[in-house]
Design an enzyme around this catalytic site. Structure first.
Site, PDB file in Angstrom:
ATOM      1  N   ALA A  66       0.865  -1.174   0.000  1.00 54.42           N
ATOM      2  CA  ALA A  66       0.000   0.000   0.000  1.00 54.42           C
ATOM      3  C   ALA A  66       0.903   1.226   0.000  1.00 54.42           C
ATOM      4  O   ALA A  66       2.072   1.147   0.392  1.00 54.42           O
ATOM      5  CB  ALA A  66      -0.889  -0.017   1.227  1.00 54.42           C
ATOM      6  N   GLY A 111       0.576  -5.093   0.961  1.00 54.58           N
ATOM      7  CA  GLY A 111      -0.605  -5.238   0.099  1.00 54.58           C
ATOM      8  C   GLY A 111      -0.319  -6.065  -1.150  1.00 54.58           C
ATOM      9  O   GLY A 111      -1.242  -6.663  -1.726  1.00 54.58           O
ATOM     10  N   GLU A 114      -0.791  -9.478  -0.113  1.00 53.61           N
ATOM     11  CA  GLU A 114      -2.216  -9.650   0.197  1.00 53.61           C
ATOM     12  C   GLU A 114      -3.075  -9.755  -1.073  1.00 53.61           C
ATOM     13  O   GLU A 114      -4.017 -10.539  -1.124  1.00 53.61           O
ATOM     14  CB  GLU A 114      -2.689  -8.487   1.079  1.00 53.61           C
ATOM     15  N   GLU A 134       4.529  -4.873   7.492  1.00 54.62           N
ATOM     16  CA  GLU A 134       3.789  -3.751   8.102  1.00 54.62           C
ATOM     17  C   GLU A 134       4.251  -3.406   9.504  1.00 54.62           C
ATOM     18  O   GLU A 134       4.237  -2.242   9.905  1.00 54.62           O
ATOM     19  CB  GLU A 134       2.278  -4.064   8.124  1.00 54.62           C
TER      20      GLU A 134
END
Ligand code: COA
Length: 260
Positions: A66, A111, A114, A134
């Site tokens: 992200a 992300g 993910e 993260e």
């Protein structure tokens, strides 16, 4: 379809979704997440698209996570809303009625891992690097990593990766079952296309029902999952595809599925 951060194209029944933010290693900002939703929604409704391949442009990154600049500005409410938007897209991909293949062609961090986890199959290039870093940012995975990683590779391995924030190479990703196969970078997209074509020869109805059976089954007890499988098997039996598939076998010819 025209996008600022994606390239989406249809080629011989395959929908390609290529994340294209080259100066940011294909990191996902909010606009890109919205564009992913639009592209996948369009391919879902498009009868000409029989399978989708998700990848990143260039040879360095699938998705580098992200967008950390955006993450740095989020408060509690915005943070929750932010991940709910990303999660909605990962759920759209996970429950997509046609096969979705992740071509993990480089960095797939946060992300990136993910979004790969949400796809039905993950093929990676030998230079792929994956992980959930993260915690190094004071954050946790928010696009489904805490849930899908543990379901795919097991709780112990998921917590090792999430708590260490360690980035692993393609060989390790293969060893723990995070990716299905690894290819030299130059062969990755052709391998994904080959897999898509192999799947596209099969009954679309049966593939859709199989995806539903596996996904919903993971949220159920074994007896509930088996009961659901039996219901879906019945639906498959009532389809034109099963009439055609079984008949074609008995007549020793290739099935021509209508997807009905
Ligand atoms: N969000 C925003 N920008 C990102 C990004 C991310 N997740 N990942 C990379 N970028 C940007 C960098 O800031 C840099 O931009 P700049 O040129 O304007 O400074 C550009 O992409 C290139 O990245 P750079 O770090 O210079 O490349 P590198 O080859 O040295 O390192 C990585 C590659 C992937 C190891 C490194 O970029 C990185 O650690 N990215 C963050 C990964 C991460 O923590 N993701 C999870 C987020 S929850």
């Amino acid at each position: 379809m025209d996008f600022n951060n994606l390239q989406a194209k249809k080629e011989n029944g395959i929908g390609w979704v290529i994340i294209h933010r080259p100066d940011k290693l294909n990191a996902l900002n909010s606009e890109t997440v919205r564009e992913l939703k639009t592209a996948f929604s369009a391919f879902k409704e498009d009868a000409e698209v029989k399978a989708v391949i998700l990848t990143g442009s260039g040879e360095k990154a699938f998705i580098a996570g992200a967008d950390i600049k955006e993450l740095s500005e989020l408060g509690e409410t915005e943070g929750r809303d932010y991940v709910l938007q990303g999660q909605a897209v990962t759920q759209l991909i996970e429950n997509f009625p046609k096969p979705v293949i992740a071509a993990v062609n480089g960095f797939a961090l946060g992300g990136g891992t993910e979004f790969a986890l949400a796809c039905h199959v993950r093929y990676a290039s030998d230079n792929a690097k994956m992980g959930q870093p993260e915690v190094k940012l004071g954050l946790i995975p928010g696009f489904g990593g805490t849930q899908r990683l543990s379901r795919l590779v097991g709780k112990g391995m998921a917590l090792e990766l999430i708590l260490s924030g360690r980035v692993i190479d393609s060989a390790e990703a293969l060893r723990i079952g995070l990716v299905n196969r690894v290819f030299p970078q130059a062969e990755l997209l052709a391998a994904c296309e080959g897999l898509a074509r192999e799947m596209m020869a099969n009954s679309p109805v049966a593939m859709n029902l199989s995806i539903e059976a596996v996904n919903k089954g993971l949220d159920k007890t074994l007896p509930e999952g088996l009961a659901h499988e039996a219901d879906l098997f019945g639906r498959a039996c009532a389809s034109e595809d099963s009439s055609e598939g079984t008949k074609a076998f008995l007549e020793k010819r290739k099935a021509a599925f209508s997807g009905k």
